[in-house]
Design an enzyme around this catalytic site. Sequence first.
Site, mmCIF file in Angstrom:
data_model
loop_
_atom_site.group_PDB
_atom_site.id
_atom_site.type_symbol
_atom_site.label_atom_id
_atom_site.label_comp_id
_atom_site.label_asym_id
_atom_site.label_seq_id
_atom_site.Cartn_x
_atom_site.Cartn_y
_atom_site.Cartn_z
ATOM 1 N N ARG A 64 1.699 4.127 1.199
ATOM 2 C CA ARG A 64 0.494 4.419 0.766
ATOM 3 C C ARG A 64 0.228 4.909 -0.589
ATOM 4 O O ARG A 64 -0.815 4.745 -1.265
ATOM 5 C CB ARG A 64 -0.518 5.167 2.048
ATOM 6 C CG ARG A 64 -1.960 5.334 1.719
ATOM 7 C CD ARG A 64 -2.422 5.595 2.918
ATOM 8 N NE ARG A 64 -3.922 5.698 2.865
ATOM 9 C CZ ARG A 64 -4.491 6.924 2.831
ATOM 10 N NH1 ARG A 64 -3.974 8.083 2.983
ATOM 11 N NH2 ARG A 64 -6.004 7.018 2.680
ATOM 12 N N VAL A 72 -5.092 2.747 -9.643
ATOM 13 C CA VAL A 72 -5.790 3.847 -10.354
ATOM 14 C C VAL A 72 -4.941 3.821 -11.914
ATOM 15 O O VAL A 72 -4.119 4.249 -11.998
ATOM 16 C CB VAL A 72 -5.880 5.060 -10.056
ATOM 17 C CG1 VAL A 72 -6.654 6.144 -10.936
ATOM 18 C CG2 VAL A 72 -6.564 5.211 -8.548
ATOM 19 N N ASP A 76 1.793 4.312 -12.210
ATOM 20 C CA ASP A 76 2.070 5.093 -13.497
ATOM 21 C C ASP A 76 2.266 6.420 -12.904
ATOM 22 O O ASP A 76 2.558 7.617 -13.613
ATOM 23 C CB ASP A 76 1.166 5.139 -14.723
ATOM 24 C CG ASP A 76 -0.045 5.681 -14.098
ATOM 25 O OD1 ASP A 76 -0.383 5.880 -12.855
ATOM 26 O OD2 ASP A 76 -1.161 5.667 -15.127
ATOM 27 N N SER A 78 0.440 8.431 -11.674
ATOM 28 C CA SER A 78 -0.658 9.521 -11.874
ATOM 29 C C SER A 78 -1.065 10.107 -10.605
ATOM 30 O O SER A 78 -1.556 11.343 -10.907
ATOM 31 C CB SER A 78 -1.962 8.421 -12.505
ATOM 32 O OG SER A 78 -2.418 7.718 -11.672
ATOM 33 N N HIS A 195 -0.965 -1.644 7.476
ATOM 34 C CA HIS A 195 -1.479 -1.127 8.459
ATOM 35 C C HIS A 195 -0.764 -1.419 9.753
ATOM 36 O O HIS A 195 -1.260 -1.078 10.992
ATOM 37 C CB HIS A 195 -3.073 -1.234 8.717
ATOM 38 C CG HIS A 195 -3.713 -0.531 7.497
ATOM 39 N ND1 HIS A 195 -5.026 -0.861 7.033
ATOM 40 C CD2 HIS A 195 -3.210 0.254 6.392
ATOM 41 C CE1 HIS A 195 -5.492 -0.338 6.155
ATOM 42 N NE2 HIS A 195 -4.380 0.572 5.755
HETATM 43 C C1 HEM Z 1 -7.566 -3.166 2.056
HETATM 44 C C2 HEM Z 1 -7.918 -1.899 1.883
HETATM 45 C C3 HEM Z 1 -7.550 -0.766 2.352
HETATM 46 C C4 HEM Z 1 -8.313 0.310 3.081
HETATM 47 C C5 HEM Z 1 -9.799 0.307 3.137
HETATM 48 C C6 HEM Z 1 -7.579 1.075 3.495
HETATM 49 C C7 HEM Z 1 -7.828 2.343 4.203
HETATM 50 C C8 HEM Z 1 -7.140 3.096 4.835
HETATM 51 C C9 HEM Z 1 -7.384 4.395 5.624
HETATM 52 C C10 HEM Z 1 -8.786 4.818 5.908
HETATM 53 C C11 HEM Z 1 -6.404 5.115 6.191
HETATM 54 C C12 HEM Z 1 -6.114 6.372 7.068
HETATM 55 C C13 HEM Z 1 -6.175 7.250 6.160
HETATM 56 C C14 HEM Z 1 -6.408 8.682 6.760
HETATM 57 O O1 HEM Z 1 -6.923 8.749 8.068
HETATM 58 O O2 HEM Z 1 -5.927 9.868 6.434
HETATM 59 C C15 HEM Z 1 -5.402 4.033 5.757
HETATM 60 C C16 HEM Z 1 -3.907 4.305 6.115
HETATM 61 C C17 HEM Z 1 -2.730 3.501 5.623
HETATM 62 N N1 HEM Z 1 -2.785 2.608 4.651
HETATM 63 FE FE1 HEM Z 1 -4.464 1.475 4.075
HETATM 64 N N2 HEM Z 1 -6.307 0.864 3.426
HETATM 65 C C18 HEM Z 1 -6.181 -0.454 2.693
HETATM 66 C C19 HEM Z 1 -5.265 -1.030 2.139
HETATM 67 C C20 HEM Z 1 -3.756 -0.778 2.159
HETATM 68 C C21 HEM Z 1 -2.563 -1.364 1.321
HETATM 69 C C22 HEM Z 1 -2.710 -2.166 0.350
HETATM 70 C C23 HEM Z 1 -1.649 -0.592 1.908
HETATM 71 C C24 HEM Z 1 -0.142 -0.702 1.383
HETATM 72 C C25 HEM Z 1 0.310 -1.756 0.932
HETATM 73 C C26 HEM Z 1 -1.954 0.336 2.865
HETATM 74 C C27 HEM Z 1 -1.384 1.240 3.364
HETATM 75 C C28 HEM Z 1 -1.379 2.145 4.501
HETATM 76 C C29 HEM Z 1 -0.707 2.908 5.369
HETATM 77 C C30 HEM Z 1 0.607 2.767 5.498
HETATM 78 C C31 HEM Z 1 -1.541 3.821 6.070
HETATM 79 C C32 HEM Z 1 -0.809 4.906 6.910
HETATM 80 C C33 HEM Z 1 -0.324 6.172 6.391
HETATM 81 C C34 HEM Z 1 0.196 7.404 7.002
HETATM 82 O O3 HEM Z 1 -0.018 7.280 8.234
HETATM 83 O O4 HEM Z 1 0.193 8.334 6.279
HETATM 84 N N3 HEM Z 1 -3.343 0.454 2.922
HETATM 85 N N4 HEM Z 1 -5.580 3.097 4.903
#
Ligand code: HEM
Length: 331
Positions: A64, A72, A76, A78, A195
């Site tokens: 993530r 952003v 890089d 950042s 996810h």
């Molecule tokens: C498509 C749009 C996306 C949205 C709106 C989104 C939104 C979110 C949100 C709201 C969370 C939970 C954060 C929290 O509760 O602290 C999350 C977690 C996460 N996101 Fe996304 N995300 C997106 C795309 C991605 C992409 C492209 C990746 C990586 C390729 C990704 C990887 C992850 C991972 C692995 C987590 C879990 C992180 C953890 O457990 O520390 N997400 N995301």
Amino acid sequence: MLSSYFSCYLVVLALVLALLIHQSNAQLNSTFYATTCPNVSTIVRNAVQQALQSDARIGASLIRLHFHDCFVDGCDASILLDNSATIQSEKDAAPNTNSTRGFDVVDNIKTAVENSCPGVVSCADILALASESSVSLSGGPSWSVLLGRRDSTTANQGGANTSIPSPVEGLSSITSKFSAVGLNITDLVALSGAHTFGRAQCRTFINRLYNFNGTGNPDPTLNTTYLATLQQTCPQGGSGTTLANLDLTTQDSFDNNYFSNLQTNEGLLQSDQELFSTNGSATISIVNSFSSNQNTFFQTFAQSMINMGNISPLTGSSGEIRADCKKVNGS
Ligand code: HEM
Ligand SMILES: *[C@@H]1O[C@H](CO)[C@@H](O)[C@H](O)[C@H]1NC(C)=O
Ligand SMILES: *[C@@H]1O[C@H](CO)[C@@H](O)[C@H](O)[C@H]1NC(C)=O
Ligand SMILES: *[C@@H]1O[C@H](CO)[C@@H](O)[C@H](O)[C@H]1NC(C)=O
Ligand SMILES: *[C@@H]1O[C@H](CO)[C@@H](O)[C@H](O)[C@H]1NC(C)=O
Ligand SMILES: *[C@@H]1O[C@H](CO)[C@@H](O)[C@H](O)[C@H]1NC(C)=O
Ligand SMILES: *[C@@H]1O[C@H](CO)[C@@H](O)[C@H](O)[C@H]1NC(C)=O
Ligand SMILES: *[C@@H]1O[C@H](CO)[C@@H](O)[C@H](O)[C@H]1NC(C)=O
Ligand SMILES: *[C@@H]1O[C@H](CO)[C@@H](O)[C@H](O)[C@H]1NC(C)=O
């Protein structure tokens, strides 16, 4: 005579211009550190593996960071810069604050890399390598990571506030944010498949549980059995920081269950479920194909990670190789 001198001059000018353009658009490649830090991939992988032993979630947190970095001003590093006299940290931007994690692990990886190859490997490349290790060590695909990024000397907190998608902004707006960095809906669906592991806080999806979009009812696209579970995890007026698994079936494995969850209306975030539940959306058939064939998902995911990793890198002599990922050199 004069004209042949002139055409010779033009040829030289064209060559110089071609060289300049080539340098400013330098391509990343997988052998960038082949002579300067040949073991970098192994060093990063071992450090990620060690971190996973005490924190099963850390792989998710690391990938993530790469995503929130690349969206952003490009990949890089950042996002890794702390506040200072000249830096308004992206860590305090809305999508990151009290949410992004793993910065201490990035520092440990950087230390391990510096011990073998001081001053050579960028923090931006470490995020790309750590992402691949996180996925492959969790059961997902391996791929050859493209390298040669350099680190920024600036951060862009305002950019982080506006460029990183929010889970509640709607599919068309999220599609635009991906498109703005050159990623299409195949990339959007594949990368959302990250996810398949990790956690989300109640505050990021509670809008779906009690009063969706001002209707006074839950999100109608939320599976009612799953809804009941989530309402227990996230009671009204409870703590917004309680965690839920992004993938209710296999919380720490990188697999294609995320997509079958969407088909049973068990996507956790609004942005997840909309990929399947938005009537008429071109994303639906992509979800179906990834759900029915894990290899298709894995291959597309690897390509989309390369696409995301290629977002406007600093190359050549732009930027720097940070000695400490948290600070601009000399500050
Ligand atoms: C498509 C749009 C996306 C949205 C709106 C989104 C939104 C979110 C949100 C709201 C969370 C939970 C954060 C929290 O509760 O602290 C999350 C977690 C996460 N996101 Fe996304 N995300 C997106 C795309 C991605 C992409 C492209 C990746 C990586 C390729 C990704 C990887 C992850 C991972 C692995 C987590 C879990 C992180 C953890 O457990 O520390 N997400 N995301
Ligand atoms: C990889 O990129 C670097 C920097 O642009 C370049 O010096 C090197 O020759 C490239 N390697 C290959 C195999 O293309
Ligand atoms: C690099 O890796 C090779 C084998 O993968 C190993 O023999 C060697 O000791 C490693 N070198 C360093 C400096 O870690
Ligand atoms: C972050 O969490 C801390 C401690 O829980 C809290 O005091 C602070 O208000 C939170 N900040 C934001 C922006 O949510
Ligand atoms: C970014 O968002 C955070 C949290 O909402 C806010 O505190 C900060 O002032 C914003 N920064 C910029 C530069 O817009
Ligand atoms: C998205 O781009 C990839 C190339 O990276 C291409 O193979 C794919 O067909 C595109 N998807 C759509 C829906 O245009
Ligand atoms: C939320 O409500 C607005 C106004 O009624 C509507 O235009 C919009 O499509 C709704 N959004 C969702 C996700 O249902
Ligand atoms: C709700 O989830 C259960 C368990 O996965 C599944 O069997 C059922 O078909 C789902 N219901 C709907 C309407 O998707
Ligand atoms: C999608 O279409 C179905 C069936 O026509 C309908 O019941 C549902 O309300 C629609 N969903 C949305 C989010 O508009």
